[in-house]
Scaffold this motif. Structure first.
Motif, PDB file in Angstrom:
ATOM      1  N   ILE A  56      -1.472  12.722   1.502  1.00 45.38           N
ATOM      2  CA  ILE A  56      -0.742  11.454   1.362  1.00 45.38           C
ATOM      3  C   ILE A  56       0.724  11.546   1.765  1.00 45.38           C
ATOM      4  O   ILE A  56       1.319  10.530   2.108  1.00 45.38           O
ATOM      5  CB  ILE A  56      -0.892  10.859  -0.049  1.00 45.38           C
TER       6      ILE A  56
ATOM      7  N   LEU B 150       1.066   4.402  -2.615  1.00 51.40           N
ATOM      8  CA  LEU B 150       0.955   5.790  -2.142  1.00 51.40           C
ATOM      9  C   LEU B 150       2.116   6.623  -2.669  1.00 51.40           C
ATOM     10  O   LEU B 150       1.930   7.782  -3.045  1.00 51.40           O
ATOM     11  CB  LEU B 150       0.945   5.842  -0.615  1.00 51.40           C
TER      12      LEU B 150
ATOM     13  N   ALA C  29      -4.125   4.318  -6.892  1.00 54.42           N
ATOM     14  CA  ALA C  29      -5.129   4.267  -5.821  1.00 54.42           C
ATOM     15  C   ALA C  29      -5.980   3.009  -5.916  1.00 54.42           C
ATOM     16  O   ALA C  29      -6.376   2.435  -4.893  1.00 54.42           O
ATOM     17  CB  ALA C  29      -6.013   5.512  -5.874  1.00 54.42           C
TER      18      ALA C  29
ATOM     19  N   ASP D 106       0.826  -1.207   0.000  1.00 55.93           N
ATOM     20  CA  ASP D 106       0.000   0.000   0.000  1.00 55.93           C
ATOM     21  C   ASP D 106       0.861   1.260   0.000  1.00 55.93           C
ATOM     22  O   ASP D 106       0.558   2.220  -0.706  1.00 55.93           O
ATOM     23  CB  ASP D 106      -0.953   0.023   1.206  1.00 55.93           C
ATOM     24  N   GLU D 107       1.919   1.240   0.766  1.00 54.28           N
ATOM     25  CA  GLU D 107       2.792   2.412   0.829  1.00 54.28           C
ATOM     26  C   GLU D 107       3.523   2.630  -0.499  1.00 54.28           C
ATOM     27  O   GLU D 107       3.803   3.763  -0.873  1.00 54.28           O
ATOM     28  CB  GLU D 107       3.770   2.269   1.988  1.00 54.28           C
TER      29      GLU D 107
ATOM     30  N   ILE E   5      -4.578   0.028  -3.939  1.00 54.15           N
ATOM     31  CA  ILE E   5      -4.442   0.102  -2.482  1.00 54.15           C
ATOM     32  C   ILE E   5      -5.561  -0.714  -1.848  1.00 54.15           C
ATOM     33  O   ILE E   5      -6.712  -0.651  -2.288  1.00 54.15           O
ATOM     34  CB  ILE E   5      -4.440   1.570  -2.018  1.00 54.15           C
TER      35      ILE E   5
END
Length: 114
Positions: free
Chosen positions: A104, A8, A51, A4-5, A54
């Motif tokens: 973010i 991001l 996105a 997820d990071e 995620i």
């Protein structure tokens, strides 16, 4: 960096490219520069694409980020075929994306020093 990071970070980098491409540029200058228009629309789409990868768990932990709107804009620019709403692209690039960056930035971990 967890998955997820990583996405991001992709979002953040694309958002910064959008801001660099549109800052100090008038709407008329933007509209007359096809390369800039193409670049901005691509990066807006890239933000939405990242996105969309995620996890829903992560999205639920950060409801202040408009995930649905971000992904929806990706669909508009990548699947809009010949019909791109350049007013919406401009507003997204000059209003929404600059607001997204500070949302973010704190979620992206700093680079590891080696």
């Amino acid at each position: 960096m967890p998955r997820d990071e990583t996405y991001l970070l992709y979002m953040l980098l694309a958002a910064r490219r959008v801001v660099r491409s549109t800052s100090q540029v008038s709407r008329a200058e933007f509209d007359s520069n096809v390369e800039k228009m193409d670049s901005v629309v691509l990066q807006i789409g890239n933000i939405g694409e990242a996105a969309s990868h995620i996890s829903s768990e992560y999205c639920n932990l950060h409801p202040m980020i408009p995930w649905g709107e971000i992904i929806g804009m990706r669909h508009r620019v990548f699947h809009g075929y010949e019909v791109i709403d350049w007013n919406k692209v401009w507003d997204t690039a000059t209003i929404s994306v600059p607001k997204l960056i500070p949302m973010i930035e704190p979620l992206v971990p700093p680079e590891e020093e080696t």
